[in-house]
Write a protein that holds these residues in place. Structure first.
Motif, PDB file in Angstrom:
ATOM      1  N   HIS A 171       0.834  -1.211   0.000  1.00  0.00           N
ATOM      2  CA  HIS A 171       0.000   0.000   0.000  1.00  0.00           C
ATOM      3  C   HIS A 171       0.867   1.258   0.000  1.00  0.00           C
ATOM      4  O   HIS A 171       0.417   2.326  -0.374  1.00  0.00           O
ATOM      5  N   SER A 270      -0.783   3.586   6.646  1.00  0.00           N
ATOM      6  CA  SER A 270      -1.320   4.189   5.420  1.00  0.00           C
ATOM      7  C   SER A 270      -2.839   4.192   5.362  1.00  0.00           C
ATOM      8  O   SER A 270      -3.419   4.993   4.631  1.00  0.00           O
ATOM      9  N   PHE A 271      -3.497   3.299   6.095  1.00  0.00           N
ATOM     10  CA  PHE A 271      -4.956   3.276   6.041  1.00  0.00           C
ATOM     11  C   PHE A 271      -5.554   4.542   6.652  1.00  0.00           C
ATOM     12  O   PHE A 271      -6.729   4.838   6.446  1.00  0.00           O
ATOM     13  N   GLU A 273      -5.022   7.391   5.640  1.00  0.00           N
ATOM     14  CA  GLU A 273      -5.386   8.280   4.530  1.00  0.00           C
ATOM     15  C   GLU A 273      -6.807   7.972   4.042  1.00  0.00           C
ATOM     16  O   GLU A 273      -7.609   8.878   3.854  1.00  0.00           O
ATOM     17  N   THR A 274      -7.093   6.689   3.840  1.00  0.00           N
ATOM     18  CA  THR A 274      -8.449   6.316   3.429  1.00  0.00           C
ATOM     19  C   THR A 274      -9.430   6.718   4.530  1.00  0.00           C
ATOM     20  O   THR A 274     -10.524   7.207   4.248  1.00  0.00           O
ATOM     21  N   THR A 277     -10.395  10.367   4.300  1.00  0.00           N
ATOM     22  CA  THR A 277     -11.371  10.613   3.238  1.00  0.00           C
ATOM     23  C   THR A 277     -12.754  10.139   3.684  1.00  0.00           C
ATOM     24  O   THR A 277     -13.770  10.790   3.414  1.00  0.00           O
ATOM     25  N   ILE A 362     -13.290   3.411   1.643  1.00  0.00           N
ATOM     26  CA  ILE A 362     -13.942   4.554   2.300  1.00  0.00           C
ATOM     27  C   ILE A 362     -15.251   4.079   2.943  1.00  0.00           C
ATOM     28  O   ILE A 362     -15.545   4.393   4.104  1.00  0.00           O
TER      29      ILE A 362
ATOM     30  N   GLN B  52      -4.268  16.356  -3.350  1.00  0.00           N
ATOM     31  CA  GLN B  52      -3.590  15.196  -2.773  1.00  0.00           C
ATOM     32  C   GLN B  52      -4.557  14.014  -2.715  1.00  0.00           C
ATOM     33  O   GLN B  52      -5.730  14.190  -2.384  1.00  0.00           O
ATOM     34  N   ILE B  53      -4.051  12.837  -3.075  1.00  0.00           N
ATOM     35  CA  ILE B  53      -4.911  11.649  -3.123  1.00  0.00           C
ATOM     36  C   ILE B  53      -4.819  10.932  -1.791  1.00  0.00           C
ATOM     37  O   ILE B  53      -3.745  10.507  -1.374  1.00  0.00           O
ATOM     38  N   ARG B  54      -5.950  10.832  -1.112  1.00  0.00           N
ATOM     39  CA  ARG B  54      -5.954  10.179   0.185  1.00  0.00           C
ATOM     40  C   ARG B  54      -6.813   8.932   0.133  1.00  0.00           C
ATOM     41  O   ARG B  54      -7.899   8.891   0.676  1.00  0.00           O
ATOM     42  N   ILE B  55      -6.310   7.947  -0.554  1.00  0.00           N
ATOM     43  CA  ILE B  55      -6.973   6.645  -0.522  1.00  0.00           C
ATOM     44  C   ILE B  55      -5.920   5.583  -0.801  1.00  0.00           C
ATOM     45  O   ILE B  55      -5.051   5.769  -1.643  1.00  0.00           O
ATOM     46  N   ARG B  56      -5.998   4.502  -0.030  1.00  0.00           N
ATOM     47  CA  ARG B  56      -5.043   3.402  -0.203  1.00  0.00           C
ATOM     48  C   ARG B  56      -5.817   2.125  -0.431  1.00  0.00           C
ATOM     49  O   ARG B  56      -5.995   1.312   0.461  1.00  0.00           O
TER      50      ARG B  56
END
Lengths: 391, 180
Positions: A171, A270-271, A273-274, A277, A362, B52-56
């Motif tokens: 990821h 890193s999760f 970030e999702t 959102t 999301i 900025q892209i905030r999805i993984r």
């Protein structure tokens, strides 16, 4: 001059190690490795990085080589993941017990069996108690920045401890994304030359990791404990200095839309970030929800976390690892313990998910939050929920 | 982006991301992770944004699907999750070779990339050729923006790859949706 590039995160980490001017890179360069060490090999061969590149026969040997190198006063780097980290296990304790400032990237991945090459935090949790400083990251830029910070933290005379810089396997490790690579001179100025106080030298023999009978072992462990706890002060100083020089600020605990929220979601890596959102979407739908993200896993930031949950009714914790047969999520277990004496304390709901590379979308985070709120209301006595499992 | 192991799907996803980022915008490119084998169906993903892209997570509802190998049309559901009025960019001999169902429901771009790649590059590796079709149909980025990433990636073969892309750009056929 700072360059903005589109680069695979693993390759960018190798560039950060070059900027940090590492002296020794000792690695086992096959599965489960990342492109970090491939690109470092290229940088050494091309002469861009003047370092000793030692290929060894296993991760156990990789860390053993790092022990010797760091003990001799060299700026020392390695990288590993999953089974490789497992094989390193016993030497990890040696690195921290001997107070050796080694920096290691871990591409967090699942541990076999069943065979999985994909990402989660199972490997990290098995090295929780090894006495290393451990830093989590959300995106490639953070990994690059914290790789540079890690050397300055580790080599600080008041710290002298090894640092693991965590990034989620695949990821983050395999993603091409925008990275700001700083100017070499600026990084070199930020990172003074490693000045290890008692380096191994034939003309000045010293003993390290010596025999510790019962009359001294507890004191040695206590000294290590104090050193790790006290390292937080230096970590904060280094992050502040980094922000001043490079404009990006890191903190042990970071939040997103958490101010005044009665329910907080808790994530690591890193999760987050999702999750951010997803929080945007949930708040737009009128839900009172914020996010708390743990960056500094060791030393554990008790005070900062307690500050964040003041006035919070419900804390929903997502773990990407399972403490099999135990309390469920290993991170949540620590959170529960850290908050037990708080009065009032939030209700804590534990979720385990995102195992072995499974995405949490999301919508997935929204589902975790909504069912977490229900569980908090109904007061379920289940230790944890496993998200999205097929039974 | 659907391809077969060895066709360069991952490379072309990387090139697009690099070009977008070089323009100051944001992009993410990554492969589907697994025990990849030469010839087996593989996927690569690209996200492009001004923010900025905030999805993984994998792309499950794409705006655009690029199919590098016509053979995949019958064994992989390439339009799975594709948004309404989405775009399918296909390497195919002609529009007629693309299943009716795809042509009826989506915007379609078609290029016989095997021929272009063989004639320009001398090998049937279609990844850079397909980028030309993608750029023509989507306008997501300019041809020129790809010049530097291609140069960096292919060195002395860069010019041929750029030419293959450019020829595909010129020769790509577009079919808009009748009711759109």
């Amino acid at each position: 001059m700072t360059k903005r590039v589109g680069m695979e995160v693993s390759v960018a980490i190798a560039e950060a190690v070059k900027l940090a001017d590492a002296d020794v890179v000792a690695v086992y360069p096959i599965t489960p490795q990342t492109h970090i060490v491939e690109h470092l090999a290229e940088l050494v061969v091309s002469g861009e990085l003047d370092a000793e590149y030692i290929t060894v026969e296993s991760e156990h040997s990789a860390m053993s080589a790092c022990l010797g190198s760091a003990a001799a006063g060299a700026r020392t780097y390695t990288a590993t993941a999953s089974q490789g980290l497992e094989l390193m296990q016993e030497t990890l304790y040696v690195a921290s017990g001997m107070r050796l400032p080694i920096v290691m990237t871990v591409a967090n991945r699942a541990v076999s069996a069943p065979l999985s090459i994909w990402g989660d935090h199972s490997d990290v949790m098995t090295v929780r108690d090894t006495g290393w400083i451990q830093i989590f990251n959300e995106n490639g830029q953070e990994v690059v920045d914290n790789t540079i910070c890690a050397f300055r933290i580790a080599e600080n005379r008041n710290v002298l401890l090894p640092v693991m810089v965590h990034m989620d396997g695949f990821h983050l490790s395999h993603v091409i994304e925008p990275i700001l690579l700083s100017d070499e001179e600026q990084v070199r100025a930020f990172l003074p030359v490693n000045n290890y106080p008692l380096p191994l030298h034939p003309s000045k023999p010293v003993a390290m990791g010596d025999f510790a009978p019962p009359f001294i072992y507890t004191e040695a462990k206590w000294a290590h404990e104090q050193a790790l706890r006290n390292s937080k002060k230096v970590i904060l100083e280094v992050w502040d200095a980094f922000a001043k020089e490079f404009g990006r600020q890191y903190k042990p605990v970071e939040t997103y839309c958490a101010e005044g929220a009665k329910t907080l979601l808790f994530t690591m890596g890193s999760f987050s970030e999702t999750a951010m959102t997803s929080i945007d979407k949930m708040r737009a739908d009128g839900l009172d929800i914020g996010l708390v993200k743990l960056r500094l896993w060791r030393p554990f930031p008790f005070e900062e976390l307690r500050d964040v949950v003041k006035g919070v009714d419900t804390l929903i914790v997502l773990d990407r690892a399972l403490s099999t047969g135990g309390p469920g999520g290993p991170v949540c277990s620590e959170i529960r313990s850290a908050f037990y004496n708080l009065n009032p304390r939030p209700q804590i709901v534990s979720f385990v998910g995102g195992l072995g590379g499974r995405d949490i979308t999301i919508e997935g985070f929204e589902s975790i939050v909504r069912s977490g709120m229900e569980i908090a209301k109904s007061g379920s006595d289940k230790e944890f929920q496993i998200f999205g499992v097929r039974e | 982006m659907h391809g077969r192991g060895g066709q360069g799907a991952v490379t072309s996803a990387e090139l697009v991301a690099q070009a977008v980022i070089a323009e100051g915008r944001y992009a993410q490119a990554f492969p589907s992770f697994g025990p990849e084998r030469r010839g087996a169906p593989v996927q690569a993903f690209i996200r492009i944004s001004d923010k900025q892209i905030r999805i993984r997570a994998d792309v499950t509802e794409p705006d655009i699907v690029i199919v590098l190998d016509p053979g995949l049309l019958t064994i992989v559901n390439v339009t799975a999750g594709l948004k309404k009025n989405g775009l399918v960019v296909v390497n195919a001999k002609s529009m007629d070779a693309i299943p009716q169902e795809i042509r009826d429901n989506f915007r379609v771009a078609c290029i016989d990339a095997n021929v272009v790649a063989k004639e320009v590059l001398g090998v049937p590796i279609v990844n850079t050729t397909m980028l030309g079709a993608f750029i023509k149909a989507s306008g997501a980025i300019t041809l020129e923006a790809l010049a530097e990433p291609i140069k960096h990636r292919f060195g002395k073969l860069a010019e041929k790859n750029f030419n293959a892309m450019k020829r595909a750009y010129d020769e790509t056929q577009l079919k808009e949706l009748a009711h759109a």
